[in-house]
Motif scaffolding. Structure first.
Motif, PDB file in Angstrom:
ATOM      1  N   PRO A 138       0.818  -1.222   0.000  1.00 38.90           N
ATOM      2  CA  PRO A 138       0.000   0.000   0.000  1.00 38.90           C
ATOM      3  C   PRO A 138       0.851   1.271   0.000  1.00 38.90           C
ATOM      4  O   PRO A 138       0.495   2.266  -0.644  1.00 38.90           O
ATOM      5  CB  PRO A 138      -0.816  -0.132   1.291  1.00 38.90           C
ATOM      6  CG  PRO A 138      -0.909  -1.601   1.538  1.00 38.90           C
ATOM      7  CD  PRO A 138       0.418  -2.155   1.071  1.00 38.90           C
ATOM      8  N   ARG A 139       1.966   1.269   0.709  1.00 41.12           N
ATOM      9  CA  ARG A 139       2.820   2.458   0.754  1.00 41.12           C
ATOM     10  C   ARG A 139       3.377   2.780  -0.627  1.00 41.12           C
ATOM     11  O   ARG A 139       3.402   3.943  -1.059  1.00 41.12           O
ATOM     12  CB  ARG A 139       3.955   2.238   1.749  1.00 41.12           C
ATOM     13  CG  ARG A 139       4.884   3.427   1.918  1.00 41.12           C
ATOM     14  CD  ARG A 139       5.865   3.187   3.057  1.00 41.12           C
ATOM     15  NE  ARG A 139       6.718   2.039   2.785  1.00 41.12           N
ATOM     16  CZ  ARG A 139       7.855   2.101   2.095  1.00 41.12           C
ATOM     17  NH1 ARG A 139       8.254   3.245   1.584  1.00 41.12           N
ATOM     18  NH2 ARG A 139       8.589   1.028   1.905  1.00 41.12           N
ATOM     19  N   ARG A 140       3.834   1.756  -1.341  1.00 40.10           N
ATOM     20  CA  ARG A 140       4.374   1.999  -2.677  1.00 40.10           C
ATOM     21  C   ARG A 140       3.284   2.383  -3.672  1.00 40.10           C
ATOM     22  O   ARG A 140       3.541   3.130  -4.622  1.00 40.10           O
ATOM     23  CB  ARG A 140       5.109   0.757  -3.164  1.00 40.10           C
ATOM     24  CG  ARG A 140       6.424   0.511  -2.439  1.00 40.10           C
ATOM     25  CD  ARG A 140       7.021  -0.828  -2.782  1.00 40.10           C
ATOM     26  NE  ARG A 140       8.318  -1.031  -2.129  1.00 40.10           N
ATOM     27  CZ  ARG A 140       8.891  -2.206  -1.947  1.00 40.10           C
ATOM     28  NH1 ARG A 140       8.288  -3.313  -2.374  1.00 40.10           N
ATOM     29  NH2 ARG A 140      10.055  -2.302  -1.336  1.00 40.10           N
ATOM     30  N   ASP A 141       2.056   1.893  -3.452  1.00 38.21           N
ATOM     31  CA  ASP A 141       0.949   2.255  -4.339  1.00 38.21           C
ATOM     32  C   ASP A 141       0.669   3.757  -4.304  1.00 38.21           C
ATOM     33  O   ASP A 141       0.130   4.313  -5.267  1.00 38.21           O
ATOM     34  CB  ASP A 141      -0.324   1.500  -3.951  1.00 38.21           C
ATOM     35  CG  ASP A 141      -0.323   0.057  -4.440  1.00 38.21           C
ATOM     36  OD1 ASP A 141       0.507  -0.282  -5.307  1.00 38.21           O
ATOM     37  OD2 ASP A 141      -1.151  -0.737  -3.948  1.00 38.21           O
ATOM     38  N   GLN A 142       1.008   4.426  -3.209  1.00 36.85           N
ATOM     39  CA  GLN A 142       0.826   5.864  -3.130  1.00 36.85           C
ATOM     40  C   GLN A 142       1.835   6.615  -4.003  1.00 36.85           C
ATOM     41  O   GLN A 142       1.600   7.747  -4.397  1.00 36.85           O
ATOM     42  CB  GLN A 142       0.961   6.327  -1.682  1.00 36.85           C
ATOM     43  CG  GLN A 142      -0.115   5.776  -0.753  1.00 36.85           C
ATOM     44  CD  GLN A 142       0.113   6.167   0.696  1.00 36.85           C
ATOM     45  OE1 GLN A 142       1.028   6.936   1.007  1.00 36.85           O
ATOM     46  NE2 GLN A 142      -0.699   5.640   1.588  1.00 36.85           N
ATOM     47  N   LEU A 143       2.942   5.964  -4.309  1.00 40.55           N
ATOM     48  CA  LEU A 143       4.040   6.618  -5.021  1.00 40.55           C
ATOM     49  C   LEU A 143       4.080   6.295  -6.509  1.00 40.55           C
ATOM     50  O   LEU A 143       4.640   7.058  -7.293  1.00 40.55           O
ATOM     51  CB  LEU A 143       5.374   6.212  -4.401  1.00 40.55           C
ATOM     52  CG  LEU A 143       5.551   6.504  -2.909  1.00 40.55           C
ATOM     53  CD1 LEU A 143       6.799   5.810  -2.374  1.00 40.55           C
ATOM     54  CD2 LEU A 143       5.638   8.001  -2.675  1.00 40.55           C
ATOM     55  N   GLY A 144       3.518   5.132  -6.893  1.00 39.51           N
ATOM     56  CA  GLY A 144       3.652   4.723  -8.281  1.00 39.51           C
ATOM     57  C   GLY A 144       2.528   3.831  -8.753  1.00 39.51           C
ATOM     58  O   GLY A 144       1.702   3.353  -7.964  1.00 39.51           O
ATOM     59  N   TYR A 145       2.498   3.631 -10.062  1.00 38.45           N
ATOM     60  CA  TYR A 145       1.553   2.715 -10.698  1.00 38.45           C
ATOM     61  C   TYR A 145       2.241   1.354 -10.820  1.00 38.45           C
ATOM     62  O   TYR A 145       3.362   1.261 -11.320  1.00 38.45           O
ATOM     63  CB  TYR A 145       1.154   3.228 -12.082  1.00 38.45           C
ATOM     64  CG  TYR A 145       0.465   4.573 -12.044  1.00 38.45           C
ATOM     65  CD1 TYR A 145      -0.910   4.672 -11.843  1.00 38.45           C
ATOM     66  CD2 TYR A 145       1.189   5.757 -12.215  1.00 38.45           C
ATOM     67  CE1 TYR A 145      -1.548   5.900 -11.802  1.00 38.45           C
ATOM     68  CE2 TYR A 145       0.562   6.992 -12.178  1.00 38.45           C
ATOM     69  CZ  TYR A 145      -0.806   7.055 -11.974  1.00 38.45           C
ATOM     70  OH  TYR A 145      -1.430   8.278 -11.938  1.00 38.45           O
ATOM     71  N   PHE A 146       1.553   0.316 -10.385  1.00 37.60           N
ATOM     72  CA  PHE A 146       2.163  -1.006 -10.301  1.00 37.60           C
ATOM     73  C   PHE A 146       1.824  -1.858 -11.514  1.00 37.60           C
ATOM     74  O   PHE A 146       0.677  -1.910 -11.955  1.00 37.60           O
ATOM     75  CB  PHE A 146       1.683  -1.708  -9.033  1.00 37.60           C
ATOM     76  CG  PHE A 146       2.298  -3.068  -8.819  1.00 37.60           C
ATOM     77  CD1 PHE A 146       3.642  -3.192  -8.490  1.00 37.60           C
ATOM     78  CD2 PHE A 146       1.545  -4.225  -8.953  1.00 37.60           C
ATOM     79  CE1 PHE A 146       4.213  -4.445  -8.288  1.00 37.60           C
ATOM     80  CE2 PHE A 146       2.104  -5.472  -8.743  1.00 37.60           C
ATOM     81  CZ  PHE A 146       3.441  -5.586  -8.415  1.00 37.60           C
ATOM     82  N   VAL A 147       2.842  -2.538 -12.046  1.00 32.44           N
ATOM     83  CA  VAL A 147       2.662  -3.519 -13.116  1.00 32.44           C
ATOM     84  C   VAL A 147       3.100  -4.877 -12.562  1.00 32.44           C
ATOM     85  O   VAL A 147       4.294  -5.094 -12.325  1.00 32.44           O
ATOM     86  CB  VAL A 147       3.490  -3.174 -14.365  1.00 32.44           C
ATOM     87  CG1 VAL A 147       3.259  -4.219 -15.460  1.00 32.44           C
ATOM     88  CG2 VAL A 147       3.154  -1.776 -14.877  1.00 32.44           C
ATOM     89  N   PRO A 148       2.166  -5.806 -12.319  1.00 36.70           N
ATOM     90  CA  PRO A 148       2.548  -7.109 -11.759  1.00 36.70           C
ATOM     91  C   PRO A 148       3.299  -7.958 -12.775  1.00 36.70           C
ATOM     92  O   PRO A 148       2.948  -7.993 -13.950  1.00 36.70           O
ATOM     93  CB  PRO A 148       1.208  -7.746 -11.383  1.00 36.70           C
ATOM     94  CG  PRO A 148       0.207  -7.074 -12.264  1.00 36.70           C
ATOM     95  CD  PRO A 148       0.720  -5.682 -12.503  1.00 36.70           C
ATOM     96  N   VAL A 149       4.346  -8.628 -12.304  1.00 40.34           N
ATOM     97  CA  VAL A 149       5.151  -9.497 -13.168  1.00 40.34           C
ATOM     98  C   VAL A 149       4.997 -10.960 -12.757  1.00 40.34           C
ATOM     99  O   VAL A 149       4.725 -11.820 -13.590  1.00 40.34           O
ATOM    100  CB  VAL A 149       6.634  -9.079 -13.141  1.00 40.34           C
ATOM    101  CG1 VAL A 149       7.490 -10.041 -13.967  1.00 40.34           C
ATOM    102  CG2 VAL A 149       6.792  -7.656 -13.676  1.00 40.34           C
TER     103      VAL A 149
END
Length: 277
Positions: A102-113
């Motif tokens: 959740p913390r990183r979701d505030q900073l960037g858009y996530f692309v699951p690999v």
């Protein structure tokens, strides 16, 4: 001015439709006028660094994207903690490989690999099993070494605080440094994605003795999650971000990433901590 003919009206309507369609598709088009800055740290065979040579599963993925688009990537080799700090401060464009939090979701858009999880890792097969973070905290005879800057969620971060308060925690810069600590008998266990640690010991002949002895123990508080690529919300334009998301998703959908994983890692390592999306 004369009255427009049906043919000219049709052409005008077609032009308007074309403009609207182009506008709707614009976010998917990348200008990529500048290379994207990607700080990197050794992360097993996912990100392998040898002098000026950067290789591994994620660099392979970025190269495949560059080959099919105008998007280019510039690497900067840093410690893992610095890699995270740069992304948080808006001083880099991508964070990879990274577990989704959740913390990183505030900073960037996530692309699951890939699907992944952190597990307890050791080379001692004789001790009693550890099944949870709660067990680990209670087993005060076990000394723990972790990679500084790794984040596997709130339960993991809380564990770090408690281990530190107990005086049982060592922090190192990467998986290879963790392997050195375990090899020297300074710590007993570590906790990270099995692929990260396996990559570190496979790359250094001093530690290959650990591979057949490696013990992988999932912990109750650390379930399966997603690992992949974060695109900065602060530094990457919306059109470039959308294009990168599409390019990464297409490359991942091809199955090439998981096939590379199977080439790099023994089956036991993949079974313990990796699964395809």
């Amino acid at each position: 001015m004369g009255k427009p003919t049906p043919r000219s009206a049709t052409r005008a309507a077609a032009f308007v439709i074309a403009v609207l369609v182009a506008g709707a598709c614009a976010p998917a088009l990348a200008s990529c006028e500048q290379p994207f800055l990607v700080p990197v740290a050794p992360t097993g065979l996912s990100m392998s660094i040898n002098g000026d040579s950067i290789s591994g599963i994620y660099p392979d993925l970025l190269r495949s994207v560059s080959a099919k688009s105008p998007c280019k990537f510039t690497y900067s080799v840093v410690p893992r903690a610095r890699q995270e700090a740069m992304f948080e401060a808006g001083k880099s464009d991508l964070l990879l490989p990274a577990l989704r939090t959740p913390r990183r979701d505030q900073l960037g858009y996530f692309v699951p690999v890939i699907g992944t999880r952190a597990t307890l890792l050791s080379v001692d097969s004789a001790r009693a099993p550890v099944r949870s973070i709660r067990d680990l905290l209670a087993r005060k005879e076990l000394r723990v070494v972790l990679v500084r800057g790794f984040d596997y969620g709130d339960a993991y971060l809380d564990m770090i605080d408690q281990l530190s308060a107990q005086g049982r925690l060592l922090l190192e810069k990467d998986g290879a440094a963790v392997a050195r600590v375990l090899d020297a008998g300074i710590a007993d266990v570590t906790l990270m994605a099995p692929t990260v640690f396996a990559g570190a010991i496979l790359e250094d002949k001093r530690f290959t003795w650990m591979m057949p002895k490696l013990r992988i123990e999932p912990l109750e508080e650390l379930p399966w999650g997603e690992s992949g690529i974060y695109i900065s919300k602060q530094t990457v334009a919306a059109s470039d971000r959308a294009a990168l998301q599409n390019l990464f998703a297409a490359a991942i959908k091809s199955g090439a990433v998981y096939e590379n994983l199977k080439r790099y890692y023994p089956p036991a390592i993949l079974a313990g901590g990796v699964r395809p999306r």
